[in-house]
Design a protein around this motif. Structure first.
Motif, PDB file in Angstrom:
ATOM      1  N   THR A 174     -18.122  17.016 -13.629  1.00  0.00           N
ATOM      2  CA  THR A 174     -16.707  17.581 -12.756  1.00  0.00           C
ATOM      3  C   THR A 174     -15.477  16.257 -13.128  1.00  0.00           C
ATOM      4  O   THR A 174     -14.061  16.828 -12.329  1.00  0.00           O
ATOM      5  CB  THR A 174     -16.857  17.816 -11.243  1.00  0.00           C
ATOM      6  OG1 THR A 174     -17.946  15.941 -10.989  1.00  0.00           O
ATOM      7  CG2 THR A 174     -18.123  18.618 -11.085  1.00  0.00           C
ATOM      8  N   HIS A 175     -15.760  15.524 -13.847  1.00  0.00           N
ATOM      9  CA  HIS A 175     -15.055  14.442 -14.106  1.00  0.00           C
ATOM     10  C   HIS A 175     -14.787  14.299 -15.331  1.00  0.00           C
ATOM     11  O   HIS A 175     -13.875  13.515 -16.035  1.00  0.00           O
ATOM     12  CB  HIS A 175     -15.017  12.987 -14.219  1.00  0.00           C
ATOM     13  CG  HIS A 175     -13.654  11.746 -13.239  1.00  0.00           C
ATOM     14  ND1 HIS A 175     -13.462  11.946 -14.506  1.00  0.00           N
ATOM     15  CD2 HIS A 175     -12.902  12.079 -12.508  1.00  0.00           C
ATOM     16  CE1 HIS A 175     -12.387  10.819 -14.623  1.00  0.00           C
ATOM     17  NE2 HIS A 175     -12.354  11.315 -12.696  1.00  0.00           N
ATOM     18  N   GLY A 176     -14.880  15.487 -16.441  1.00  0.00           N
ATOM     19  CA  GLY A 176     -14.532  15.524 -17.645  1.00  0.00           C
ATOM     20  C   GLY A 176     -13.385  16.874 -18.076  1.00  0.00           C
ATOM     21  O   GLY A 176     -13.118  17.429 -17.134  1.00  0.00           O
ATOM     22  N   MET A 177     -13.570  16.906 -19.433  1.00  0.00           N
ATOM     23  CA  MET A 177     -12.568  17.539 -20.107  1.00  0.00           C
ATOM     24  C   MET A 177     -12.357  18.551 -19.514  1.00  0.00           C
ATOM     25  O   MET A 177     -14.046  19.772 -19.197  1.00  0.00           O
ATOM     26  CB  MET A 177     -12.845  17.654 -21.241  1.00  0.00           C
ATOM     27  CG  MET A 177     -11.574  17.854 -21.891  1.00  0.00           C
ATOM     28  SD  MET A 177      -9.850  16.730 -21.949  1.00  0.00           S
ATOM     29  CE  MET A 177     -10.106  15.786 -23.501  1.00  0.00           C
ATOM     30  N   ALA A 178     -11.859  19.457 -19.518  1.00  0.00           N
ATOM     31  CA  ALA A 178     -11.153  20.756 -18.370  1.00  0.00           C
ATOM     32  C   ALA A 178     -11.828  21.365 -17.712  1.00  0.00           C
ATOM     33  O   ALA A 178     -11.802  22.377 -17.075  1.00  0.00           O
ATOM     34  CB  ALA A 178     -11.684  21.626 -19.665  1.00  0.00           C
ATOM     35  N   ALA A 179     -12.292  20.058 -16.870  1.00  0.00           N
ATOM     36  CA  ALA A 179     -12.770  19.654 -15.002  1.00  0.00           C
ATOM     37  C   ALA A 179     -11.446  20.494 -14.085  1.00  0.00           C
ATOM     38  O   ALA A 179     -11.121  19.988 -14.233  1.00  0.00           O
ATOM     39  CB  ALA A 179     -13.760  19.096 -14.344  1.00  0.00           C
ATOM     40  N   VAL A 180     -11.915  21.232 -13.310  1.00  0.00           N
ATOM     41  CA  VAL A 180     -11.444  21.215 -11.953  1.00  0.00           C
ATOM     42  C   VAL A 180     -11.403  20.048 -11.374  1.00  0.00           C
ATOM     43  O   VAL A 180     -12.804  19.600 -10.553  1.00  0.00           O
ATOM     44  CB  VAL A 180     -11.266  23.126 -10.997  1.00  0.00           C
ATOM     45  CG1 VAL A 180     -10.841  22.683 -10.056  1.00  0.00           C
ATOM     46  CG2 VAL A 180     -11.347  23.635 -12.154  1.00  0.00           C
ATOM     47  N   ILE A 181     -11.052  19.007 -10.857  1.00  0.00           N
ATOM     48  CA  ILE A 181     -11.904  17.493 -10.967  1.00  0.00           C
ATOM     49  C   ILE A 181     -12.674  17.723  -9.809  1.00  0.00           C
ATOM     50  O   ILE A 181     -11.846  18.378  -8.616  1.00  0.00           O
ATOM     51  CB  ILE A 181     -10.730  16.668 -10.685  1.00  0.00           C
ATOM     52  CG1 ILE A 181     -11.195  15.838 -10.748  1.00  0.00           C
ATOM     53  CG2 ILE A 181      -9.362  17.254  -9.833  1.00  0.00           C
ATOM     54  CD1 ILE A 181     -11.309  14.906 -12.115  1.00  0.00           C
ATOM     55  N   ASN A 182     -13.367  16.677  -9.519  1.00  0.00           N
ATOM     56  CA  ASN A 182     -14.642  16.302  -8.500  1.00  0.00           C
ATOM     57  C   ASN A 182     -15.010  17.695  -8.457  1.00  0.00           C
ATOM     58  O   ASN A 182     -15.640  18.054  -6.967  1.00  0.00           O
ATOM     59  CB  ASN A 182     -13.879  15.514  -7.460  1.00  0.00           C
ATOM     60  CG  ASN A 182     -13.640  14.401  -8.035  1.00  0.00           C
ATOM     61  OD1 ASN A 182     -14.033  14.094  -8.546  1.00  0.00           O
ATOM     62  ND2 ASN A 182     -12.625  13.524  -7.075  1.00  0.00           N
ATOM     63  N   GLU A 183     -15.033  18.973  -8.393  1.00  0.00           N
ATOM     64  CA  GLU A 183     -15.363  20.770  -8.032  1.00  0.00           C
ATOM     65  C   GLU A 183     -15.788  21.238  -8.970  1.00  0.00           C
ATOM     66  O   GLU A 183     -16.868  21.745  -8.386  1.00  0.00           O
ATOM     67  CB  GLU A 183     -13.868  21.254  -7.018  1.00  0.00           C
ATOM     68  CG  GLU A 183     -13.453  20.156  -6.208  1.00  0.00           C
ATOM     69  CD  GLU A 183     -12.852  21.586  -5.637  1.00  0.00           C
ATOM     70  OE1 GLU A 183     -12.890  22.949  -5.293  1.00  0.00           O
ATOM     71  OE2 GLU A 183     -11.268  21.400  -4.682  1.00  0.00           O
ATOM     72  N   ALA A 184     -15.979  21.955 -10.191  1.00  0.00           N
ATOM     73  CA  ALA A 184     -16.346  22.099 -11.096  1.00  0.00           C
ATOM     74  C   ALA A 184     -16.099  21.937 -12.223  1.00  0.00           C
ATOM     75  O   ALA A 184     -14.692  21.448 -13.510  1.00  0.00           O
ATOM     76  CB  ALA A 184     -15.648  23.682 -11.517  1.00  0.00           C
TER      77      ALA A 184
END
Length: 259
Positions: free
Chosen positions: A142-152
Motif C-alpha cells: 500500500t506504499h508501493g508503485m501504483a498504490a492508492v496510498i495507504n489504502e489499496a
C-alpha cells in the motif's frame, strides 16, 4: 481486482526492444494520445510548464516562482521531459516544492507518464491535490508503485523498471456531498502500463498530514471538503521525470469509474 476486459486480455504485448509491457490499445499506456476535448498539461516544453502549473503553497513551501523544476532530456526517446529534482525538496521534504495545475478539477480522465532515473526514486501523482497515487521505485504494497496510498496496493507488478517510461491512465470521480456532508467517497479506476490494477476503488481520506495537500490537516485527513483541486506532482529530492500528461474533464453522475 475485477477481471480484465476482453480488449486488454487480447491487447497486451511485449516490446522485444525493451522487454517492457506496453498496451496495444492506443488509448492506454506509454505513448497514449489525448482524445478530442482533452487538455495537454505536460508536453516537455517550458512554456506549458509555466502556463499550466504553479507551486502548491502549503505550510512547508520553501521555493519560489518561477518554477525551479527543469525541462531535461528524455533518456529513452530523445525528446524532453520535466524533472522533479529541486533542491528545496532535498531529504524527502514533500510539500516544499510540489507543483500543481492552475486549473482545478472534479471528475476527469487522466493520462500521465513517468520515468525514475535512480533506485529508490520517489514522487507521487495527487488527484485533486488530495489523493496520492504512489510513484516509488523498489516498494510494493500500500506504499508501493501504483498504490492508492495507504489504502489499496496494486495487485500485480507491471512496473517497467528504472530508466523506462511508465504510464498511469485514470478515471477519477470526486467525492459527493449533501448538506455539507460527504455521502459518497472519491473513487477511481487505474490502468498501470495498460493493465487494470484498480477498479472503482474508493478513497477514504487524505494521507500525509497538512504538507500533503488539500484537507491533509483537516481532522487527520478525514475531513474531506467539497472543493475541486488541481493535479499535483510531488518533489521529494529525487530525479523522477514526467511527460505526455493530459486530462479531460468528465461528469460521472453515477458512482462508476470503470473504463
Amino acid at each position: 481486482m475485477n477481471s480484465q476486459p476482453p480488449r486488454l486480455l487480447a491487447g497486451l504485448l511485449i516490446s522485444l526492444a525493451s522487454g517492457s509491457l506496453v498496451a496495444a490499445d492506443a488509448s492506454l499506456g506509454v505513448g497514449a494520445k489525448p482524445p478530442v476535448g482533452a487538455e495537454v498539461i505536460l508536453d516537455g516544453t517550458r512554456q506549458t510548464l509555466d502556463d499550466k502549473w504553479t507551486y502548491w503553497a502549503g505550510p512547508r513551501f520553501a521555493s519560489s516562482l518561477p518554477i525551479k523544476w527543469q525541462v531535461v532530456d528524455d533518456p529513452v526517446d530523445g525528446g524532453k521531459a520535466v524533472s522533479t529534482l529541486e533542491p528545496a525538496a532535498a531529504g524527502g521534504k514533500y510539500g516544499a516544492a510540489d507543483i500543481v495545475t492552475k486549473k482545478a478539477y472534479r471528475d476527469f480522465r487522466l493520462h500521465i507518464e513517468f520515468l525514475i532515473m535512480r533506485a529508490g526514486g520517489n514522487s507521487g501523482v495527487y488527484l485533486q491535490n488530495r489523493y496520492e497515487i504512489q510513484v516509488l521505485d523498489g516498494d510494493k504494497g500500500t506504499h508501493g508503485m501504483a498504490a492508492v496510498i495507504n489504502e489499496a496496493a496494486a495487485p500485480v507488478d507491471v512496473y517497467n523498471g528504472l530508466g523506462k517510461w511508465n504510464a498511469y491512465d485514470i478515471v477519477f470521480r470526486a467525492a459527493r456531498f449533501k448538506d455539507g456532508q460527504r455521502v459518497e467517497k472519491a473513487m477511481l479506476t487505474l490502468y498501470f502500463n495498460g493493465t487494470k490494477v484498480h477498479t472503482n476503488q474508493p478513497i477514504s481520506q487524505v494521507w500525509g498530514g497538512p504538507n500533503s495537500g488539500i484537507d491533509g490537516g483537516n481532522d487527520g485527513g478525514k475531513g474531506v471538503t467539497d472543493t475541486p483541486g488541481g493535479l499535483k506532482l510531488q518533489a521529494e529530492g529525487h530525479d523522477v521525470r514526467y511527460r505526455n500528461a493530459w486530462i479531460k474533464e468528465l461528469d460521472r453522475k453515477e458512482a462508476n469509474t470503470d473504463f
